[in-house]
Enzyme design. Sequence first.
Site, PDB file in Angstrom:
ATOM      1  CD  GLN A  65     -32.368   1.491  10.939  1.00 58.88           C
ATOM      2  OE1 GLN A  65     -31.187   1.489  10.604  1.00 58.88           O
ATOM      3  NE2 GLN A  65     -32.921   2.493  11.600  1.00 58.88           N
TER       4      GLN A  65
ATOM      5  CD  GLU B  86     -16.893 -17.775  -7.580  1.00 59.88           C
ATOM      6  OE1 GLU B  86     -16.621 -17.829  -8.795  1.00 59.88           O
ATOM      7  OE2 GLU B  86     -16.447 -18.564  -6.746  1.00 59.88           O
TER       8      GLU B  86
END
Length: 389
Positions: free
Chosen positions: A341, A368
């Site tokens: 942004q 994980e």
Amino acid sequence: MPHPRTVDRQLPTDEARELLALTRELAGREIAPAAAEQEDAGRFPREVFTLIGRAGLLGLPYSAEYGGGDQPYEVYLQVLEELAAARLTVGLGVSVHTLSCHALAAFGSKEQRADHLPAMLGGELLGAYCLSEPTSGSDAASLRTRAVREGGTWTIEGTKAWITHGGVADFYTVLARSGGPGAHGITAYLVPGDAPGLSAAAPERKMGLKGSPTAQVHLDGVRVPDERRIGEEGQGFAIALSALDAGRLGIAACAIGVAQAALDAGAAYLRERRQFGHPIADFQGLRFMVADMAARIEAGRALYLAAARRKDAGLPFGTQAAMAKLICTDTAMQVTTDAVQLLGGYGYTADFPLERYMREAKVLQIVEGTNQIQRMVIARDVLGPESQD
């Protein structure tokens, strides 16, 4: 694109400071310059793993007796953060390799460690960790890959899924069902990458981390001598959970590395870009965004280091590892989104690395153990187990 700025770090020894300096030098010279081009081409940098292995960076948290670096996790994770900031494929790859070595290093016999660990830690071999399957991801205890013993040999049949380094690894730490259903029927094995019957499917087509191969691994009657069984029969799930607690800290460090790289790139752009006669770094709205990004990164770093220090002190750290993985990966997603942004339209183009960082950050909330699983682990520690009524 310059290598990310030097982070003000607290390191326990002169040796650790020299290690970080070496890591930054290697990352800036050998990893970062080619990262964007190689990721776009989907090229796996195997030569980089050999290089950093020979520099002593592939076995940092393991014993020097077997070729490791004898470094505390507090130091190893900061090295990992630096590597991930230069290129996530490398940082994540080192984390996965370290995870793949954990079972043997922590649960193998002295003879097994002497036979295998020096090559695994020295850079000549690269590892993969085989727990997940097509039908068992978060519910890892329901895995179906089977290992049947005949005399002194095990025959392994099944398919593993979402395997980082699948098809390029030299060894695979494989979890397979050797007994009955549930967590207590699982055993761990060290399987050579060139074992007859072991093959990998075509790599998955991913939105990010295109240079890091992720593939299904098929085990079609793979025969493994009992000398390559790690730990006791039925101990495999406990071994897997132990490895994942440490592995989650690796993912947390990688996430902060990506976030730091995104902040550095965004801040550099704000200082250079001018609008309305001023550098856009002067605009309060953007300054506040950068302040929030920097604060989140520093908080995440402090959290993963606190968990690492508990591990180094021999204290329970599983809940803290889950917290670090949750907060650091959510931070990476937020910071990389904000960094895109900051650059406006340029942030959305491949001319700048921000869109790549944003795509890469997403997977860290999944691997994980998804962040939903991390929340379950944390809530269980605070509130106790879920009711079985």
